[in-house]
Design an enzyme around this catalytic site. Structure first.
Site, PDB file in Angstrom:
ATOM      1  N   MET A   1     -27.356  13.732  -6.229  1.00 49.03           N
ATOM      2  CA  MET A   1     -26.553  12.558  -6.629  1.00 49.03           C
ATOM      3  C   MET A   1     -27.428  11.504  -7.322  1.00 49.03           C
ATOM      4  SD  MET A   1     -24.509  12.371  -3.006  1.00 49.03           S
ATOM      5  CE  MET A   1     -26.029  12.629  -2.067  1.00 49.03           C
TER       6      MET A   1
ATOM      7  N   GLN B   1     -15.948   8.695  -5.580  1.00 55.42           N
ATOM      8  CA  GLN B   1     -16.369   7.298  -5.745  1.00 55.42           C
ATOM      9  C   GLN B   1     -15.374   6.534  -6.612  1.00 55.42           C
ATOM     10  OE1 GLN B   1     -20.279   7.708  -7.464  1.00 55.42           O
ATOM     11  NE2 GLN B   1     -21.312   7.759  -5.482  1.00 55.42           N
TER      12      GLN B   1
ATOM     13  N   THR C   1     -30.164   8.754  -2.631  1.00 55.86           N
ATOM     14  CA  THR C   1     -29.390   7.897  -3.519  1.00 55.86           C
ATOM     15  C   THR C   1     -29.125   6.594  -2.790  1.00 55.86           C
ATOM     16  OG1 THR C   1     -27.161   7.551  -4.431  1.00 55.86           O
ATOM     17  CG2 THR C   1     -27.375   9.194  -2.712  1.00 55.86           C
ATOM     18  N   ASN C   2     -29.052   5.491  -3.545  1.00 53.48           N
ATOM     19  CA  ASN C   2     -28.698   4.209  -2.933  1.00 53.48           C
ATOM     20  C   ASN C   2     -27.204   4.117  -2.646  1.00 53.48           C
ATOM     21  OD1 ASN C   2     -31.085   1.980  -3.092  1.00 53.48           O
ATOM     22  ND2 ASN C   2     -31.286   3.405  -4.792  1.00 53.48           N
TER      23      ASN C   2
ATOM     24  N   CYS D   1     -31.044   1.718  -7.852  1.00 52.80           N
ATOM     25  CA  CYS D   1     -30.416   3.012  -8.110  1.00 52.80           C
ATOM     26  C   CYS D   1     -31.558   3.972  -8.387  1.00 52.80           C
ATOM     27  CB  CYS D   1     -29.458   2.936  -9.289  1.00 52.80           C
ATOM     28  SG  CYS D   1     -28.728   4.524  -9.715  1.00 52.80           S
ATOM     29  N   THR D   2     -31.518   5.136  -7.791  1.00 55.70           N
ATOM     30  CA  THR D   2     -32.687   6.008  -7.840  1.00 55.70           C
ATOM     31  C   THR D   2     -32.977   6.537  -9.229  1.00 55.70           C
ATOM     32  OG1 THR D   2     -31.228   7.776  -7.006  1.00 55.70           O
ATOM     33  CG2 THR D   2     -32.639   6.668  -5.415  1.00 55.70           C
ATOM     34  N   GLU D   3     -32.018   6.422 -10.161  1.00 60.07           N
ATOM     35  CA  GLU D   3     -32.292   6.848 -11.541  1.00 60.07           C
ATOM     36  C   GLU D   3     -32.919   5.760 -12.400  1.00 60.07           C
ATOM     37  OE1 GLU D   3     -29.136   9.515  -9.979  1.00 60.07           O
ATOM     38  OE2 GLU D   3     -29.247   7.328 -10.165  1.00 60.07           O
TER      39      GLU D   3
END
Length: 232
Positions: free
Chosen positions: A10, A52, A83-84, A197-199
């Protein structure tokens, strides 16, 4: 070394970053050819993203809880949600298992408090910026005043995450947009910026703003690697 269970996918880009960083930390801590002992349950992000968008968080939580149970049954001693945003369902995940969940907001909040930060800007998905599960935890447990960009900027941040970064598309124009948004948060008094956000770290980092950045992926991985290598 303890066995860590990761709920990932994710997106796959952020999970790949988690895997790389975990292995680097373990190799740094133990030397030689050591690598991280991890189990990864990688979900289909399209399914999660649809839930989501439609606000079906209970259904999304049930999917992640099922993944958590499988990881515990396979021998994981702790869990990490890579993921956050999906920490919105962290309670459902934790309630499904008997092993601890290493919460990304707690790891980040502890670092911010230790650094003496009291007012912090947040870049993340719209869900994370606009709902209380993340900002409320940082405020309630760590006394942080969390400020977020305006509505149009939040929409642009969110679009870039889902339309570009989750697909491993990195554009200079988007980097410029994030830089301008971060500058606006600093002008409003942010002493630091959470890359929540992890991205996001695929696009911007410490060199892109005038205040310290707190990379939640890096912070989360540090806590996870510490748990893995702790013999106690």
């Amino acid at each position: 070394m303890k066995l860590l269970g990761i709920i990932g996918g994710m997106s796959w880009t952020s999970t790949a970053e988690y895997y790389r960083l975990l292995n680097e930390d373990v190799a740094r801590g133990q030397g030689g050819l050591h690598s991280a002992r991890v189990l990864i349950h990688s979900v289909d992000f399209a399914e999660i993203a649809a839930l989501q968008r439609s606000g079906e968080w209970d259904a999304a939580g049930a999917l992640l809880a099922d993944a958590a149970r499988g990881l515990e049954q396979a021998g994981a001693g702790a869990l990490l949600i890579a993921t956050n945003t999906m920490h919105k369902v962290a309670d459902a995940v934790q309630d499904a298992v008997t092993i601890p969940l290493l919460h990304i907001a707690d790891a980040t909040g502890e670092r911010l408090r230790a650094a003496g930060v009291t007012r912090v800007g947040l870049l993340a998905t719209a869900f994370t910026m606009e709902q209380d599960f993340y900002t409320g935890r940082l405020a309630g447990k760590y006394g942080l005043d969390v400020i977020v960009p305006g509505a149009d900027e939040r929409a642009e941040i969110h679009r870039i995450i889902f339309d570009e970064l989750c697909r491993n598309v990195i554009l200079d124009d988007s980097r410029g947009a994030y830089r301008r948004i971060m500058a606006g948060l600093v002008a409003r008094g942010a002493q630091a910026i959470i890359l929540g956000c992890t991205e996001i770290t695929l696009l911007v980092g410490a060199a892109d703003t005038s205040v310290p950045v707190f990379d939640t992926t890096r912070i989360h991985v540090e806590d996870a690697a510490r748990w893995m290598l702790d013999s106690a």
